[in-house]
Design a protein around this motif. Structure first.
Motif, PDB file in Angstrom:
ATOM      1  N   PHE B 266      41.391  84.205  46.154  1.00  0.00           N
ATOM      2  CA  PHE B 266      42.203  83.759  47.043  1.00  0.00           C
ATOM      3  C   PHE B 266      43.226  82.652  46.610  1.00  0.00           C
ATOM      4  CE2 PHE B 266      38.178  84.745  48.893  1.00  0.00           C
ATOM      5  CZ  PHE B 266      38.519  85.654  49.988  1.00  0.00           C
ATOM      6  N   LEU B 267      42.957  81.915  45.261  1.00  0.00           N
ATOM      7  CA  LEU B 267      43.911  80.962  44.919  1.00  0.00           C
ATOM      8  C   LEU B 267      44.822  81.461  43.898  1.00  0.00           C
ATOM      9  CD1 LEU B 267      41.933  77.631  45.173  1.00  0.00           C
ATOM     10  CD2 LEU B 267      43.432  78.705  46.906  1.00  0.00           C
ATOM     11  N   GLY B 268      44.960  82.686  43.860  1.00  0.00           N
ATOM     12  CA  GLY B 268      45.722  83.230  42.786  1.00  0.00           C
ATOM     13  C   GLY B 268      45.516  82.967  41.368  1.00  0.00           C
ATOM     14  N   GLY B 269      44.296  82.936  40.844  1.00  0.00           N
ATOM     15  CA  GLY B 269      43.848  82.620  39.538  1.00  0.00           C
ATOM     16  C   GLY B 269      44.496  81.733  38.731  1.00  0.00           C
ATOM     17  N   PRO B 270      44.880  82.031  37.563  1.00  0.00           N
ATOM     18  CA  PRO B 270      45.385  81.071  36.719  1.00  0.00           C
ATOM     19  C   PRO B 270      46.954  80.886  37.033  1.00  0.00           C
ATOM     20  CG  PRO B 270      45.104  83.271  35.510  1.00  0.00           C
ATOM     21  CD  PRO B 270      44.523  83.114  36.975  1.00  0.00           C
ATOM     22  N   SER B 271      47.346  81.584  38.165  1.00  0.00           N
ATOM     23  CA  SER B 271      48.926  81.443  38.440  1.00  0.00           C
ATOM     24  C   SER B 271      49.290  79.860  38.918  1.00  0.00           C
ATOM     25  CB  SER B 271      49.501  82.304  39.241  1.00  0.00           C
ATOM     26  OG  SER B 271      48.776  82.150  40.462  1.00  0.00           O
ATOM     27  N   ALA B 272      50.316  79.372  38.570  1.00  0.00           N
ATOM     28  CA  ALA B 272      50.953  77.911  38.928  1.00  0.00           C
ATOM     29  C   ALA B 272      50.995  78.065  40.556  1.00  0.00           C
ATOM     30  CB  ALA B 272      52.045  77.489  38.365  1.00  0.00           C
ATOM     31  N   PRO B 273      50.454  76.853  41.105  1.00  0.00           N
ATOM     32  CA  PRO B 273      51.130  76.578  42.464  1.00  0.00           C
ATOM     33  C   PRO B 273      52.496  76.759  42.874  1.00  0.00           C
ATOM     34  CG  PRO B 273      49.656  74.876  41.532  1.00  0.00           C
ATOM     35  CD  PRO B 273      50.069  75.466  40.299  1.00  0.00           C
ATOM     36  N   PRO B 274      52.854  77.064  44.091  1.00  0.00           N
ATOM     37  CA  PRO B 274      54.185  77.329  44.246  1.00  0.00           C
ATOM     38  C   PRO B 274      54.944  76.267  44.122  1.00  0.00           C
ATOM     39  CG  PRO B 274      52.883  77.223  46.451  1.00  0.00           C
ATOM     40  CD  PRO B 274      51.971  77.293  45.442  1.00  0.00           C
ATOM     41  N   GLY B 275      56.084  76.655  43.305  1.00  0.00           N
ATOM     42  CA  GLY B 275      57.139  75.382  43.076  1.00  0.00           C
ATOM     43  C   GLY B 275      57.009  74.804  41.532  1.00  0.00           C
ATOM     44  N   LEU B 276      55.610  75.268  40.981  1.00  0.00           N
ATOM     45  CA  LEU B 276      55.278  74.662  39.593  1.00  0.00           C
ATOM     46  C   LEU B 276      55.486  75.978  38.658  1.00  0.00           C
ATOM     47  CD1 LEU B 276      52.668  72.137  40.640  1.00  0.00           C
ATOM     48  CD2 LEU B 276      55.024  71.735  39.832  1.00  0.00           C
ATOM     49  N   GLY B 277      55.970  77.112  38.999  1.00  0.00           N
ATOM     50  CA  GLY B 277      55.869  78.126  38.181  1.00  0.00           C
ATOM     51  C   GLY B 277      56.596  78.051  36.845  1.00  0.00           C
ATOM     52  N   PHE B 278      57.383  76.852  36.795  1.00  0.00           N
ATOM     53  CA  PHE B 278      58.202  76.569  35.393  1.00  0.00           C
ATOM     54  C   PHE B 278      57.358  76.138  34.248  1.00  0.00           C
ATOM     55  CE2 PHE B 278      58.439  72.748  38.096  1.00  0.00           C
ATOM     56  CZ  PHE B 278      57.967  71.926  37.305  1.00  0.00           C
TER      57      PHE B 278
END
Lengths: 254, 411
Positions: B266-278
């Motif tokens: 549900f929370l995208g696993g290890p992917s960064a929260p929106p806006g912090l993808g950099f």
């Protein structure tokens, strides 16, 4: 030797040993645990044979649900090897022997006819869109009718089990404490206002199915639960009467 | 390139090392989370918590663990010895297995090997987690039975009934995710959340999962199996020393496992929260582990928060809630998700989708208002003495209270 055959030759003897041991276990719970182990090894075989969905479902459904219900019943009821070694249904043994022989003959002929080491045909094709997708395609297109019929059958069975296991509470259990108290004092007789005589009191034995003996030696029918009376699970009250004591009647008047 | 093809060319030593790392991570996390739980609960209760052993009391849990292991190991006379020893082993081994399919990081460079910190990516990965959980229940049931005593048996039966019931609600809450992602593998599910996390898209599934994961791990407020006032310690009453420690370990690893699964689904696993993808671009793939860790710890804090806040439920209420609320609501929600998914796949117009969504919302509101009004009527009726609704469990009849409202007083 490939990894697959190493896995097979380690697990297969364990599975066979466990299933044979299952038959000779004294405690039913031990048998259930061994059966669960056999089911898990079967699931591992399914997974190595490229049927991961079947393998996982085997564990979730059979090991996780069916065997668990079995264990529940065994633990709650407390079945042991000491129970039921007597044949209750007549003529069961020949039927069982016949079925076992027939089944083993069918299995032997099937296994004898397999060509050992024959390469699997059509597995690539069947799993081409993915194992789960292929299975879903078959279940919900070609076999959707059978699938639905079986699910209806299962639901009917579950409902039937619920109806059979459901029991209505008796009216006596529903009346309030207050109503019962009033009935004791305002009823036909006040003799039992302090409660009914307990079973087995002053009798030669102390058990729920033995009537109490009143002070004059007469046995009291009131001392035995109504349920036991109706079932006929009661010792003959007359045989416990004591002679030679001053008589009083049932209602307690001299 | 998805996770399964990335993992396919892993050499043996990478797989072995990953397995070891996952095991070490789980054990260390258990030690830290025992400490963390005690500290957080202490804060919530205006205390300090363990703060003597090591800096901030950090190695208190380790010291307790060593002490526990050195205690005398008692096997009761009435116990079934083989099963008694087997039960904690089953519990402690199955709880680690769930981590095999959970991706802890995004794509990383592991000693020169391009891979993902995930042991394997099964096409039925999430179901595999359910399967390991259902084997784990055996540990509880067998522990209760083999102790040869009444309270552990009752506790074992209670907690396994609870785990099995809530596993159904949990499994159903996965279905929404499967329909949406079109796959049951954890790697694909994470990939499908690249635009929106499932917590936004499938919020009802998420809510049901979060409730059922607390029930599944036997944690407060659903810790009926070890309701101290009723059942002493539940299924592990008779256990001591290392065997008890194994159950203890299993409980905490299970908490982390369900949290990690919630993060994955549900929370995208290890992917960064929106806006912090950099962050991944700047700091490398390993930084994604920090995001994963933060999310899991967030769930863990939620567990502790629940424990510090809510009183324990009554058993029949708990079961009723699971079977009569969570499961039917879940099934209805799955129908809605499946319909919406099919509509978008078959290219239904925006208007049709909006109309369907509006219809569902109106139907839910109508159902809620009917439920509300019947509930209110029942409550009003219950206020009149003599017309109390019969409770569903046996209780002594209530005495008539003088001066209470009767029907004649109402004007």
């Amino acid at each position: 030797m490939t990894g697959e055959s190493v896995l097979f030759w380690t697990l297969a003897p364990l599975a066979v040993a466990a299933s044979i041991a299952m038959l000779f276990m004294k405690k039913a719970v031990h048998s259930a645990i061994l059966l669960a182990w056999v089911m898990i090894t079967l699931a591992i075989f399914y997974i190595t044979l490229e049927a991961p969905f079947l393998g996982i479902v085997q564990i979730v459904v059979y090991t996780g649900a069916v065997m668990m219900l079995f264990l529940f019943i065994l633990m709650l009821v407390g079945v042991d090897s000491s129970d039921s070694l007597v044949e209750k249904i007549k003529g069961l043994r020949p039927v069982a022997i016949f079925t076992v022989l027939g089944f083993s003959a069918a299995l032997t002929s099937l296994i004898a006819r397999t060509d050992n080491g024959r390469p699997a045909v059509g597995l690539e094709e069947a799993n081409s869109a993915g194992n789960v997708q292929g299975l879903a395609q078959l279940l919900f297109s070609d076999y959707v009718w059978a699938f639905e019929v079986i699910s209806a059958l299962l639901i009917t069975a579950a409902l039937g089990a619920m109806v059979l296991a459901h029991s209505e509470k008796s009216d006596a259990a529903k009346t309030s404490q207050r109503a019962r108290s009033i009935a004791r004092f305002r009823g036909k007789s006040i003799a039992t206002a302090a409660g009914l005589p307990g079973s087995g009191v002053y009798a030669r034995n102390n058990a729920v199915d033995l009537p109490a003996l009143l002070p004059d030696g007469t046995p009291s029918d009131l001392s035995i639960a109504e349920v036991l009376h109706r079932r006929g699970d009661v010792q003959e009250t007359k045989s416990y009467a004591l002679e030679g004591l001053p008589k009083i009647d049932e209602e307690g008047k001299k | 390139m998805n996770n399964s093809s990335l993992l396919l060319d892993d050499p043996g030593w990478v797989i072995a090392l990953k397995g070891l790392l996952i095991f070490v991570l789980c054990v260390v996390l258990t030690l830290l989370s025992v400490w963390g739980e005690r500290r957080i609960v202490a804060r919530m209760q205006m205390r300090l918590g363990p703060n003597r052993v090591g800096p901030f009391g950090l190695i208190q849990a380790l010291a307790d663990g060593v002490k526990l292991a050195l205690k005398e190991d008692i096997i009761p006379k009435a116990a079934d010895r083989v099963v008694f020893v087997l039960a904690p082993i089953i519990s402690a081994t199955t709880c680690f297995m769930a981590f095999a399919v959970i991706p802890l990081t995004g794509k990383v460079n592991f000693f020169g090997e391009e891979t993902v910190m995930q042991l394997t990516d099964l096409p039925v990965g999430v179901l595999y987690v359910l399967a390991t959980a259902s084997i784990g229940v055996y540990g509880i049931v067998l522990a209760g039975w083999s102790s040869g005593s009444t309270y552990p048996l009752l506790g074992g039966l209670r907690s396994s009934a609870q785990v099995i019931s809530y596993e159904i609600a949990m499994g159903l809450s996965f279905v929404g995710v499967f329909i949406y992602a079109g796959s049951m593998s954890t790697g694909d599910i994470i990939a499908s959340q690249s635009t929106w996390w499932n917590v936004v898209v499938l919020f009802p599934s998420f809510a049901i999962y979060v409730i059922s994961m607390v029930g599944e791990t036997n944690r407060a407020p659903f810790d009926l199996a070890e309701a101290e006032g009723e059942l002493v310690g539940g299924f592990h009453t008779e256990y001591s020393s290392l065997k008890f420690a194994l159950f203890f370990l299993a409980e905490y690893v299970n908490i982390i496992a369900v949290s990690a699964l919630a993060t994955t689904l549900f929370l995208g696993g290890p992917s960064a929260p929106p806006g912090l993808g950099f962050t991944s671009a700047w700091l490398g793939g390993w930084f994604s582990f920090v995001w994963f860790f933060v999310k899991v710890l967030g769930f863990f804090f939620f567990f502790v928060w629940l424990r510090g806040t809510l009183p324990r439920l009554r058993y029949d209420q708990f079961m009723k809630f699971g079977w009569k609320v969570l499961i039917p609501v879940n099934v209805a929600w799955i129908l809605v998700v499946a319909t919406l998914r099919l509509m978008t796949q078959q290219g239904a117009s925006q208007f049709m989708i909006a109309a369907f969504t509006g219809g569902v919302v109106i139907a839910v509101l109508v159902a809620l208002s009917i439920f509300d009004s019947t509930k209110r009527k029942a409550e009003e009726r219950a206020r009149y003495v003599g017309e109390m609704p019969e409770p569903s469990f046996p209780v002594p009849a209530l005495p008539v209270i003088k001066g209470a409202i009767t029907k004649g007083d109402q004007k």
